[in-house]
Design an enzyme around this catalytic site. Sequence first.
Site, PDB file in Angstrom:
ATOM      1  N   TYR A 145      15.205 -89.661 -31.619  1.00 51.80           N
ATOM      2  CA  TYR A 145      13.811 -89.987 -31.265  1.00 51.80           C
ATOM      3  C   TYR A 145      13.686 -90.153 -29.747  1.00 51.80           C
ATOM      4  CZ  TYR A 145       9.778 -93.192 -30.720  1.00 51.80           C
ATOM      5  OH  TYR A 145       8.609 -93.804 -30.317  1.00 51.80           O
ATOM      6  N   LYS A 149      11.258 -88.207 -27.045  1.00 47.60           N
ATOM      7  CA  LYS A 149      10.293 -88.901 -26.185  1.00 47.60           C
ATOM      8  C   LYS A 149      10.607 -88.664 -24.703  1.00 47.60           C
ATOM      9  CE  LYS A 149       7.379 -90.896 -29.038  1.00 47.60           C
ATOM     10  NZ  LYS A 149       5.939 -90.593 -28.998  1.00 47.60           N
TER      11      LYS A 149
HETATM   12  N1  LIG Z   1       6.204 -98.599 -33.258  1.00 38.46           N
HETATM   13  C1  LIG Z   1       6.868 -98.671 -32.102  1.00 38.46           C
HETATM   14  O1  LIG Z   1       7.739 -99.551 -31.900  1.00 38.46           O
HETATM   15  C2  LIG Z   1       6.570 -97.706 -30.980  1.00 38.46           C
HETATM   16  C3  LIG Z   1       7.079 -97.999 -29.713  1.00 38.46           C
HETATM   17  C4  LIG Z   1       6.802 -97.117 -28.661  1.00 38.46           C
HETATM   18  C5  LIG Z   1       6.038 -95.999 -28.890  1.00 38.46           C
HETATM   19  N2  LIG Z   1       5.558 -95.747 -30.135  1.00 38.46           N
HETATM   20  C6  LIG Z   1       4.751 -94.528 -30.323  1.00 38.46           C
HETATM   21  O2  LIG Z   1       3.446 -94.916 -30.730  1.00 38.46           O
HETATM   22  C7  LIG Z   1       2.856 -93.835 -31.465  1.00 38.46           C
HETATM   23  C8  LIG Z   1       2.258 -94.392 -32.747  1.00 38.46           C
HETATM   24  O3  LIG Z   1       3.314 -94.883 -33.548  1.00 38.46           O
HETATM   25  P1  LIG Z   1       3.136 -96.044 -34.605  1.00 38.46           P
HETATM   26  O4  LIG Z   1       4.068 -97.114 -34.228  1.00 38.46           O
HETATM   27  O5  LIG Z   1       1.707 -96.351 -34.778  1.00 38.46           O
HETATM   28  O6  LIG Z   1       3.759 -95.323 -35.894  1.00 38.46           O
HETATM   29  P2  LIG Z   1       3.248 -95.215 -37.383  1.00 38.46           P
HETATM   30  O7  LIG Z   1       2.650 -96.480 -37.828  1.00 38.46           O
HETATM   31  O8  LIG Z   1       4.407 -94.638 -38.107  1.00 38.46           O
HETATM   32  O9  LIG Z   1       2.067 -94.123 -37.282  1.00 38.46           O
HETATM   33  C9  LIG Z   1       2.338 -92.808 -36.901  1.00 38.46           C
HETATM   34  C10 LIG Z   1       1.037 -92.025 -36.919  1.00 38.46           C
HETATM   35  O10 LIG Z   1       1.326 -90.685 -36.491  1.00 38.46           O
HETATM   36  C11 LIG Z   1       0.791 -89.807 -37.466  1.00 38.46           C
HETATM   37  N3  LIG Z   1       1.495 -88.528 -37.504  1.00 38.46           N
HETATM   38  C12 LIG Z   1       2.814 -88.292 -37.672  1.00 38.46           C
HETATM   39  N4  LIG Z   1       3.055 -86.970 -37.677  1.00 38.46           N
HETATM   40  C13 LIG Z   1       1.858 -86.362 -37.511  1.00 38.46           C
HETATM   41  C14 LIG Z   1       1.433 -85.022 -37.429  1.00 38.46           C
HETATM   42  N5  LIG Z   1       2.289 -83.986 -37.526  1.00 38.46           N
HETATM   43  N6  LIG Z   1       0.111 -84.771 -37.252  1.00 38.46           N
HETATM   44  C15 LIG Z   1      -0.775 -85.775 -37.137  1.00 38.46           C
HETATM   45  N7  LIG Z   1      -0.439 -87.067 -37.233  1.00 38.46           N
HETATM   46  C16 LIG Z   1       0.859 -87.353 -37.413  1.00 38.46           C
HETATM   47  C17 LIG Z   1       0.918 -90.571 -38.782  1.00 38.46           C
HETATM   48  O11 LIG Z   1       0.106 -89.974 -39.767  1.00 38.46           O
HETATM   49  P3  LIG Z   1       0.401 -90.159 -41.362  1.00 38.46           P
HETATM   50  O12 LIG Z   1      -0.181 -91.476 -41.766  1.00 38.46           O
HETATM   51  O13 LIG Z   1      -0.264 -88.976 -41.973  1.00 38.46           O
HETATM   52  O14 LIG Z   1       1.902 -90.127 -41.529  1.00 38.46           O
HETATM   53  C18 LIG Z   1       0.437 -91.933 -38.328  1.00 38.46           C
HETATM   54  O15 LIG Z   1      -0.967 -91.955 -38.228  1.00 38.46           O
HETATM   55  C19 LIG Z   1       3.963 -92.808 -31.692  1.00 38.46           C
HETATM   56  O16 LIG Z   1       3.839 -91.752 -30.760  1.00 38.46           O
HETATM   57  C20 LIG Z   1       5.219 -93.613 -31.426  1.00 38.46           C
HETATM   58  O17 LIG Z   1       6.302 -92.792 -31.036  1.00 38.46           O
HETATM   59  C21 LIG Z   1       5.786 -96.579 -31.197  1.00 38.46           C
END
Ligand SMILES: NC(=O)c1ccc[n+]([C@@H]2O[C@H](COP(=O)([O-])OP(=O)(O)OC[C@H]3O[C@@H](n4cnc5c(N)ncnc54)[C@H](OP(=O)(O)O)[C@@H]3O)[C@@H](O)[C@H]2O)c1
Length: 238
Positions: A145, A149
């Site tokens: 991952y 990123k």
């Molecule tokens: N959580 C953390 O600790 C963290 C830290 C730093 C950065 N981030 C970043 O923050 C962003 C949001 O993550 P999150 O924590 O909110 O994760 P999450 O709760 O797992 O949500 C991920 C979202 O991305 C969508 N998604 C995944 N693949 C997709 C695709 N091919 N097309 C359209 N939508 C897609 C999912 O849709 P579905 O519901 O359909 O699966 C969901 O809405 C990501 O880019 C992640 O890398 C997260």
Amino acid sequence: MKIQGSVALVTGANRGLGKALVSALLEAGASKVYAAARDVSKVTSSDPRVVPLALDTSKAEQIAAAVEAAADVTLLVNNAGVASSANVLTASQAAMDTDFRTNVFGTLAVIKRFVPVLERARGGATIVNVLSLASLGSFPALGGYSASKAAAYSITQSLRAELKGKRIEVLAALPGPIDTDMVKDLPMPKTSPADVAKGVLVGVERGEEDIFPDPMAVQMGALWNKSHKEYERAFASF
Ligand SMILES: NC(=O)c1ccc[n+]([C@@H]2O[C@H](COP(=O)([O-])OP(=O)(O)OC[C@H]3O[C@@H](n4cnc5c(N)ncnc54)[C@H](OP(=O)(O)O)[C@@H]3O)[C@@H](O)[C@H]2O)c1
């Protein structure tokens, strides 16, 4: 850019940080928010400014349809992401492919198709790529991952240079751990999605190229600015 009056599009808007970004954009006065999701039935906001939009970022035909449907976007928030691959030695090729397909190539494909829309925005436009502290140094427990990123951060830098002069700002949001499904099994301090979303929008309003939107991100961002090696060692020890 000012959020007030902007027309935003958020990918992955149905849950997690994406859902919180939609709420924060509405609170900050966005005039319209396209809430893009693979399954639009999961976009639950009743605010009349929210326009649900079907968008799987790995599907070219859905991206093309989204560009047609959302031709007035001024703020593109590439939030959709996955964390499928863990340790680089043991992660399957399929898991690595999923992370790169979504976090790198899906994000780039959406941006490429939306650039002509953003170029037309009177008063300029902004692209925010939701990346991670892991873009700046690998978190080995999520090494695959992290690599995706890091690649997305490099692409963000390329786009910033290429779009300079077209009145499109390209910003990287670099959060620490967020309390969402993505890291629900990782026992570590996390910031709420609502607070991270607010932090991202503060950075957008300030036009910060690297947005550190939560307390851990601010702390780690300061370390990264001081010493990339110390940053790498700190992440390796988590
Ligand atoms: N959580 C953390 O600790 C963290 C830290 C730093 C950065 N981030 C970043 O923050 C962003 C949001 O993550 P999150 O924590 O909110 O994760 P999450 O709760 O797992 O949500 C991920 C979202 O991305 C969508 N998604 C995944 N693949 C997709 C695709 N091919 N097309 C359209 N939508 C897609 C999912 O849709 P579905 O519901 O359909 O699966 C969901 O809405 C990501 O880019 C992640 O890398 C997260």
